[in-house]
Design a protein around this motif. Structure first.
Motif, short mmCIF file in Angstrom:
data_model
loop_
_atom_site.label_atom_id
_atom_site.label_comp_id
_atom_site.label_asym_id
_atom_site.label_seq_id
_atom_site.Cartn_x
_atom_site.Cartn_y
_atom_site.Cartn_z
N LEU A 238 0.82 -1.21 0.00
CA LEU A 238 0.00 0.00 0.00
C LEU A 238 0.85 1.26 0.00
N GLN A 239 1.88 1.28 0.85
CA GLN A 239 2.77 2.46 0.88
C GLN A 239 3.49 2.63 -0.45
N ALA A 240 3.94 1.50 -1.04
CA ALA A 240 4.66 1.58 -2.32
C ALA A 240 3.77 2.17 -3.41
N LEU A 241 2.51 1.73 -3.48
CA LEU A 241 1.60 2.25 -4.50
C LEU A 241 1.30 3.73 -4.28
N HIS A 242 1.18 4.15 -3.03
CA HIS A 242 0.99 5.58 -2.75
C HIS A 242 2.20 6.38 -3.21
N SER A 243 3.41 5.83 -2.98
CA SER A 243 4.63 6.51 -3.41
C SER A 243 4.68 6.64 -4.93
N VAL A 244 4.33 5.57 -5.64
CA VAL A 244 4.37 5.58 -7.10
C VAL A 244 3.35 6.56 -7.67
N ILE B 42 0.76 -9.27 2.39
CA ILE B 42 0.97 -7.82 2.43
C ILE B 42 0.22 -7.24 3.62
N GLU B 43 0.65 -6.09 4.06
CA GLU B 43 0.01 -5.44 5.20
C GLU B 43 -1.43 -5.07 4.86
N THR B 44 -2.35 -5.42 5.75
CA THR B 44 -3.75 -5.06 5.51
C THR B 44 -4.04 -3.63 5.91
N GLU B 45 -3.19 -3.05 6.74
CA GLU B 45 -3.30 -1.64 7.13
C GLU B 45 -1.94 -0.99 7.02
N ALA B 46 -1.94 0.30 6.76
CA ALA B 46 -0.66 1.00 6.61
C ALA B 46 -0.84 2.48 6.93
N TYR B 47 0.21 3.08 7.49
CA TYR B 47 0.19 4.52 7.74
C TYR B 47 0.81 5.22 6.54
N ILE B 48 0.08 6.15 5.91
CA ILE B 48 0.54 6.89 4.75
C ILE B 48 0.91 8.28 5.19
N SER B 49 2.20 8.59 5.11
CA SER B 49 2.70 9.86 5.67
C SER B 49 2.09 11.07 4.97
N LEU C 166 -0.82 11.38 3.78
CA LEU C 166 -2.20 11.55 4.23
C LEU C 166 -2.30 11.78 5.73
N ARG C 167 -1.21 11.46 6.43
CA ARG C 167 -1.16 11.56 7.90
C ARG C 167 -2.27 10.73 8.54
N LYS C 168 -2.47 9.54 8.01
CA LYS C 168 -3.51 8.67 8.54
C LYS C 168 -3.25 7.24 8.10
N ARG C 169 -3.95 6.31 8.73
CA ARG C 169 -3.85 4.91 8.36
C ARG C 169 -4.94 4.58 7.35
N VAL C 170 -4.59 3.69 6.40
CA VAL C 170 -5.55 3.22 5.42
C VAL C 170 -5.53 1.69 5.46
N ASN C 171 -6.49 1.06 4.76
CA ASN C 171 -6.52 -0.40 4.75
C ASN C 171 -6.90 -0.90 3.36
N LEU C 172 -6.92 -2.21 3.19
CA LEU C 172 -7.17 -2.80 1.88
C LEU C 172 -8.57 -2.46 1.35
N ARG C 173 -9.54 -2.32 2.22
CA ARG C 173 -10.89 -2.01 1.78
C ARG C 173 -11.06 -0.54 1.44
N ALA C 174 -10.26 0.30 2.06
CA ALA C 174 -10.32 1.74 1.79
C ALA C 174 -8.89 2.28 1.68
N PRO C 175 -8.20 1.97 0.57
CA PRO C 175 -6.77 2.35 0.45
C PRO C 175 -6.55 3.83 0.16
N GLU C 176 -7.61 4.54 -0.25
CA GLU C 176 -7.53 5.98 -0.57
C GLU C 176 -6.41 6.26 -1.58
N LEU C 177 -6.38 5.43 -2.60
CA LEU C 177 -5.40 5.55 -3.68
C LEU C 177 -6.02 6.27 -4.87
#
Length: 443
Positions: A269-275, A296-303, A305-316
Motif C-alpha cells: 500500500l505504501q509503495a503504491l501511494h509513493s508511485v 501484504i500489510e492489511t493496514e498502513a500509515y501513509i505519511s 495523508l497523515r492517517k492509516r488506510v486499509n485494503l478495503r479503503a486504500p484511498e489511492l
C-alpha cells in the motif's frame, strides 16, 4: 570468409588506434557540439556535411581535434567515425535510370549473404529499402567501413560494402508520424516485492517483463519510460524507486537492504501511494504493475495523508489513463491482492493476475490490451512517397525506410546527442555492382 573479414577488420582497428594524426574522420550527425580547446569547456554547435572527410590533427581518449572549414576544433570521439582508408561508395551511371533496381541494405554481412545465396531468403530479408524518388544523388558519397566479396551460388561473386548511410531527420519524423509513433508516450512502472519469500519469483518475472516491454515498445517506435522500483519494510518510506535500469542488472537490483531482514507482511500500500505521486502527467498512458507475494500489510500509515488506510479503503488515486495490475507472484493461496483490486481506487483500469505457470504471459496480455501494441498495418507506397517528399528533406540523400514497412517497424534512430540533428547516420551493408553504386578512393 566471414571469419577472415572479422580478423582483417580487427587488425585495421588495432592499427588505427595508436596514431590519430592525419587520420580521416566522418561526422555521425549534424550539428555537433565543438570546442576551441582540448579542455572541451565552452561549447557551440556547428553543422557538418555528411560524408565529408575531416582531417584529424590531434586527440585524447575522449576527444579529437579536426580541421573543419579552415578552423581547428575539438569534438567528442563518440560523435565521429574513424574507419580504415577504404574509400567511398558513390552513385554510378545507373542510379539515375528510370527503371532500375531498388537499393537494399542489411544490418549484417551474414544476413545479406544468406539472402543473396538464397540460403534463407525469408528470414534474411533486407533491413532497409530505398523508396525511389528524384534527387541529386550525384552529390552523395558514403564512406566505407568494411568490404568483402560474397560467392553467390558458386557461379558469381558480389562485392559488398558496409557504408555510412545518411538518414534524413525530416523524413524519419514524417515516417514516424505515419506510424502514429509521435502520439504515443507510455510510462510503465514495475513495483516489485523484495521480501525473502517472493524475491526469487519476482526477479524472474520482472526480468522477463522488463526486457519484453523494452523490445515491444522500441519495435513499435513508441516513446516508453520503463521504471523499476522495489518495496520492503526496511526501505525508506517502504519503497525505493530505481528508475530506468540496465537490463543486465535487473535481477541484481531486486533485493532488500543489505544486512536487514524484511518483515513477513510487505508494505504494498505504501509503495503504491509513493508511485502514484511520481507518475508522468504528460504520458498518454501509464501502467503500474505490482509484483507481490500474498502476504501484504492489511493496514498502513501513509505519511502524505497523515492517517492509516486499509485494503478495503486504500484511498489511492492515479492520473487519468492509468492502469494498475496487481500480480500474485508466489504460489501460496491468498485473496489479499484480489481484495485490493476490488477496493475503491481512483483509476481507469485495475486488474488482478493470480499466480500460475503462465503468469508472465497473462500480465503481458493485459499490458498489450491497455497499450494496443498489436495494432499493426502495412504502409503503402503512396504514404512512403509522401514521407520521402516532406519539406526540408535533403535531395542528395536516398530515401530509406524499413523493408516492408509497417506501423510497427521503426527506422534506425540517432544517438542521444543526435536526437536534434538535421541528419544522422547508420551503418549498413549494400551490394556494390559498379553500375548503380561504385567504389572510389578516399578523397
Amino acid at each position: 570468409m566471414i571469419i577472415r573479414f572479422c580478423a582483417t577488420l580487427l587488425i585495421w582497428l588495432c592499427l588505427a588506434v595508436p596514431s590519430l594524426a592525419q587520420q580521416t574522420a566522418y561526422a555521425k550527425f549534424s550539428p555537433i557540439e565543438v570546442s576551441a580547446s582540448s579542455a572541451f569547456e565552452t561549447l557551440n554547435l556547428q553543422k557538418f556535411e555528411f560524408g565529408k572527410p575531416l582531417t584529424v590533427i590531434d586527440g585524447t581518449d575522449e576527444h579529437v581535434q579536426i580541421n573543419h572549414d579552415g578552423k581547428q576544433v575539438w569534438l567528442r570521439r563518440a560523435d565521429v567515425l574513424m574507419p580504415p582508408d577504404l574509400g567511398q561508395i558513390v552513385p554510378g551511371a545507373g542510379i539515375s535510370a528510370t527503371k532500375r533496381p531498388t537499393l537494399r541494405f542489411w544490418n549484417s554481412l551474414s544476413q545479406a549473404t544468406e539472402f543473396l545465396t538464397a540460403t534463407n531468403v525469408r528470414k534474411a530479408a533486407p533491413d532497409l529499402e530505398e523508396v525511389q524518388i528524384k534527387g541529386r544523388f550525384s552529390d552523395l558519397s558514403m564512406p566505407i567501413m568494411a568490404a568483402d566479396v560474397v560467392d553467390v551460388m558458386g557461379q558469381s561473386s558480389v562485392t559488398m560494402a558496409a557504408v555510412m548511410l545518411p538518414m534524413d531527420t525530416a523524413r524519419v519524423k514524417a515516417f514516424d508520424a505515419l506510424r502514429g509513433a509521435q502520439s504515443k508516450k507510455y510510462e510503465i512502472v514495475l513495483v516489485v516485492d523484495a521480501s525473502p519469500d517472493a524475491v526469487t519469483f519476482n526477479r524472474q518475472i520482472a526480468d522477463a517483463l522488463y526486457r519484453r516491454l523494452r523490445r515491444s515498445t522500441t519495435r513499435a517506435g513508441d516513446v516508453a519510460n520503463i521504471r523499476l522500483g522495489v518495496f520492503g519494510a526496511n526501505f525508506f518510506d517502504n519503497f525505493k524507486d530505481l528508475g530506468a535500469v540496465d537490463e543486465a542488472r535487473i535481477q541484481d537490483l531486486i533485493a532488500g537492504p543489505a544486512g536487514s531482514k524484511l518483515s513477513q507482511a510487505e508494505p504494498l500500500l505504501q509503495a503504491l501511494h509513493s508511485v502514484s505521486e511520481t507518475l508522468d502527467p504528460t504520458a498518454d498512458k501509464r501502467i503500474v504493475i505490482g509484483l507481490s507475494g500474498a502476504e501484504i500489510e492489511t493496514e498502513a500509515y501513509i505519511s502524505k495523508l497523515r492517517k492509516r488506510v486499509n485494503l478495503r479503503a486504500p484511498e489511492l488515486g492515479f492520473p487519468d489513463e492509468t492502469s494498475l495490475f496487481l500480480v500474485q507472484a508466489t504460489p501460496e493461496p491468498s485473496d489479499t491482492l484480489r481484495a485490493l483490486s476490488q477496493a475503491p481506487i481512483r483509476i481507469k483500469d485495475i486488474g488482478y493476475v493470480p499466480f500460475s505457470s503462465k503468469v508472465q504471459e497473462d500480465i503481458f496480455v493485459r499490458i498489450n490490451k491497455a497499450l494496443n501494441l498489436n495494432t499493426e498495418r502495412g504502409l503503402d507506397e503512396e504514404e512512403l512517397l509522401k514521407a520521402c517528399k516532406t519539406d526540408g528533406a535533403n535531395p542528395a540523400f536516398p530515401c530509406v525506410f524499413p523493408f516492408a514497412a509497417t506501423t510497427e517497424t521503426s527506422a534506425p534512430k540517432p544517438t542521444r546527442r543526435g536526437q536534434s540533428s538535421d541528419w544522422y547516420s547508420t551503418i549498413a551493408w549494400v551490394v556494390v555492382d559498379g553500375l548503380m553504386l561504385k567504389r572510389t578512393p578516399a578523397n
